[in-house]
Structure formats: structure tokens, C-alpha cells
Design a protein around this motif. Structure first.
Motif, PDB file in Angstrom:
ATOM      1  N   SER A 141       0.731  -1.342   0.033  1.00  0.00           N
ATOM      2  CA  SER A 141      -0.059  -0.145   0.114  1.00  0.00           C
ATOM      3  C   SER A 141       0.932   1.245  -0.016  1.00  0.00           C
ATOM      4  N   VAL A 142       2.231   1.198   0.199  1.00  0.00           N
ATOM      5  CA  VAL A 142       2.899   2.440   0.498  1.00  0.00           C
ATOM      6  C   VAL A 142       3.939   2.437  -0.936  1.00  0.00           C
ATOM      7  N   LYS A 143       4.129   1.198  -1.470  1.00  0.00           N
ATOM      8  CA  LYS A 143       5.168   1.113  -2.778  1.00  0.00           C
ATOM      9  C   LYS A 143       5.151   2.467  -3.624  1.00  0.00           C
ATOM     10  N   GLU A 203      -5.841   6.966   5.129  1.00  0.00           N
ATOM     11  CA  GLU A 203      -5.641   5.713   5.805  1.00  0.00           C
ATOM     12  C   GLU A 203      -4.228   5.555   6.429  1.00  0.00           C
ATOM     13  N   ALA A 204      -3.249   6.568   5.956  1.00  0.00           N
ATOM     14  CA  ALA A 204      -1.940   6.433   6.653  1.00  0.00           C
ATOM     15  C   ALA A 204      -1.931   6.950   8.165  1.00  0.00           C
ATOM     16  N   THR A 205      -3.126   7.451   8.744  1.00  0.00           N
ATOM     17  CA  THR A 205      -3.064   8.056  10.080  1.00  0.00           C
ATOM     18  C   THR A 205      -2.937   6.798  10.944  1.00  0.00           C
ATOM     19  N   ALA A 206      -1.842   7.025  11.936  1.00  0.00           N
ATOM     20  CA  ALA A 206      -1.261   5.959  12.821  1.00  0.00           C
ATOM     21  C   ALA A 206      -0.223   6.504  13.654  1.00  0.00           C
ATOM     22  N   VAL A 207      -0.044   5.594  14.599  1.00  0.00           N
ATOM     23  CA  VAL A 207       1.308   5.969  15.314  1.00  0.00           C
ATOM     24  C   VAL A 207       2.247   5.272  14.975  1.00  0.00           C
ATOM     25  N   TRP A 242      12.590  -1.276  19.823  1.00  0.00           N
ATOM     26  CA  TRP A 242      11.224  -0.544  19.443  1.00  0.00           C
ATOM     27  C   TRP A 242      11.414   0.707  19.945  1.00  0.00           C
ATOM     28  N   GLY A 243      10.847   1.693  19.152  1.00  0.00           N
ATOM     29  CA  GLY A 243      10.886   3.224  19.620  1.00  0.00           C
ATOM     30  C   GLY A 243       9.639   3.382  20.282  1.00  0.00           C
ATOM     31  N   GLN A 244       9.235   4.641  20.781  1.00  0.00           N
ATOM     32  CA  GLN A 244       8.174   4.941  21.547  1.00  0.00           C
ATOM     33  C   GLN A 244       7.074   5.248  20.354  1.00  0.00           C
ATOM     34  N   GLY A 245       7.261   5.438  19.117  1.00  0.00           N
ATOM     35  CA  GLY A 245       6.348   5.910  18.363  1.00  0.00           C
ATOM     36  C   GLY A 245       5.936   7.306  18.174  1.00  0.00           C
ATOM     37  N   THR A 246       5.612   7.915  17.077  1.00  0.00           N
ATOM     38  CA  THR A 246       5.368   9.206  16.607  1.00  0.00           C
ATOM     39  C   THR A 246       4.290   9.285  15.839  1.00  0.00           C
ATOM     40  N   GLU A 247       3.339  10.292  16.179  1.00  0.00           N
ATOM     41  CA  GLU A 247       1.886  10.020  15.729  1.00  0.00           C
ATOM     42  C   GLU A 247       1.808  10.951  14.200  1.00  0.00           C
ATOM     43  N   VAL A 248       1.196  10.297  13.527  1.00  0.00           N
ATOM     44  CA  VAL A 248       0.837  10.895  12.279  1.00  0.00           C
ATOM     45  C   VAL A 248      -0.661  10.834  11.817  1.00  0.00           C
ATOM     46  N   THR A 249      -1.151  12.237  11.476  1.00  0.00           N
ATOM     47  CA  THR A 249      -2.342  12.536  11.184  1.00  0.00           C
ATOM     48  C   THR A 249      -2.432  13.041   9.848  1.00  0.00           C
ATOM     49  N   VAL A 250      -3.324  12.229   8.909  1.00  0.00           N
ATOM     50  CA  VAL A 250      -3.649  12.729   7.908  1.00  0.00           C
ATOM     51  C   VAL A 250      -5.231  13.214   7.756  1.00  0.00           C
ATOM     52  N   SER A 251      -5.238  14.542   7.443  1.00  0.00           N
ATOM     53  CA  SER A 251      -6.579  15.061   7.332  1.00  0.00           C
ATOM     54  C   SER A 251      -7.164  15.205   6.032  1.00  0.00           C
ATOM     55  N   SER A 252      -8.378  14.990   5.882  1.00  0.00           N
ATOM     56  CA  SER A 252      -9.307  14.769   4.414  1.00  0.00           C
ATOM     57  C   SER A 252      -9.395  16.183   3.999  1.00  0.00           C
TER      58      SER A 252
END
Length: 122
Positions: free
Chosen positions: A62-64, A88-92, A112-122
Motif C-alpha cells: 500500500s505504500v510502494k 488511511e496512513a493516520t497512525a502511530v 522498539w521506539g516509542q512511536g510518533t503520531e501521524v495524522t492525515v486530514s481529508s
């Protein structure tokens, strides 16, 4: 080994972000590195991985063509360039390191790292 991911944020659909993950301790240059993501209410899923040498990369379908994983072993850092982002890429997003073969399996990664949040708005 400690991994710290950063670079997340909120972007509009179609936008771009670059995530970074910096390692401290251990031997970063010898680890396969991966990026995973977990959306609310969903399981963690594989996004991309890169061989310790940087010579091979792997992506979920899905990201290629839109995401690029890269690394700079001199800086102990792995990157995930994300272009043409979709809602749909919105996730940690989590970075992870594997002492041996990374692959798409979370169980192959010891660090594992702690995560960084990504939000994609429509």
C-alpha cells in the motif's frame, strides 16, 4: 539500544512527512531497521524495512512508490519519507531494530521506539 522516533504531525491528504528514528547504544550499523504503524483499533502493521547495509529495502504494497526508507549509519538514524499521504496512513508510527533478519514480522525485532503520531486530514 534505545530508539527515538520523531517527525510526526498533522498534514493534509496528499502531503508529505519525513519521520526519523535515532538509535543510541548498541551497534546500529549492524541492525536491520523497520517502520511499523498502528492505527486506532487496529493491529500493528509493517510499513517498510531496510537491510543493515542499506542495500535492500522492503515495503508493504500500500505504500510502494510513495514511501521511501533510508538510513545513515554514520548518524545512527533511519528515515521514512512519506509522500502523497492518504487519510488511511493516520497512525502511530514505530521504528524497530533487528539484530538479525528484520523482515515484515514484528517478532523479528528486538528493539522498539516509542512511536510518533501521524495524522492525515481529508
Amino acid at each position: 539500544v534505545q530508539l527515538q522516533a520523531f517527525g510526526g504531525g498533522t498534514v493534509p491528504s496528499g502531503g508529505s512527512l519525513r519521520l526519523s528514528c535515532t538509535a543510541s547504544g548498541g551497534t546500529f550499523y549492524s541492525y536491520d531497521m523497520g517502520w511499523f504503524r498502528q492505527a486506532p483499533g487496529k493491529e500493528r502493521e509493517f510499513v517498510a524495512a531496510i537491510h543493515w547495509s542499506g542495500g535492500s529495502t522492503y515495503y508493504t504494497d500500500s505504500v510502494k512508490g510513495r514511501f521511501t526508507i533510508s538510513r545513515d549509519n554514520a548518524k545512527n538514524t533511519v528515515y521514512l519519507q512519506m509522500n502523497s499521504l492518504k487519510v488511511e496512513a493516520t497512525a502511530v508510527y514505530y521504528c524497530a531494530g533487528a539484530r538479525s533478519y528484520g523482515s515484515s514480522r514484528p517478532g523479528n525485532y528486538e528493539y522498539w521506539g516509542q512511536g510518533t503520531e501521524v495524522t492525515v486530514s481529508s
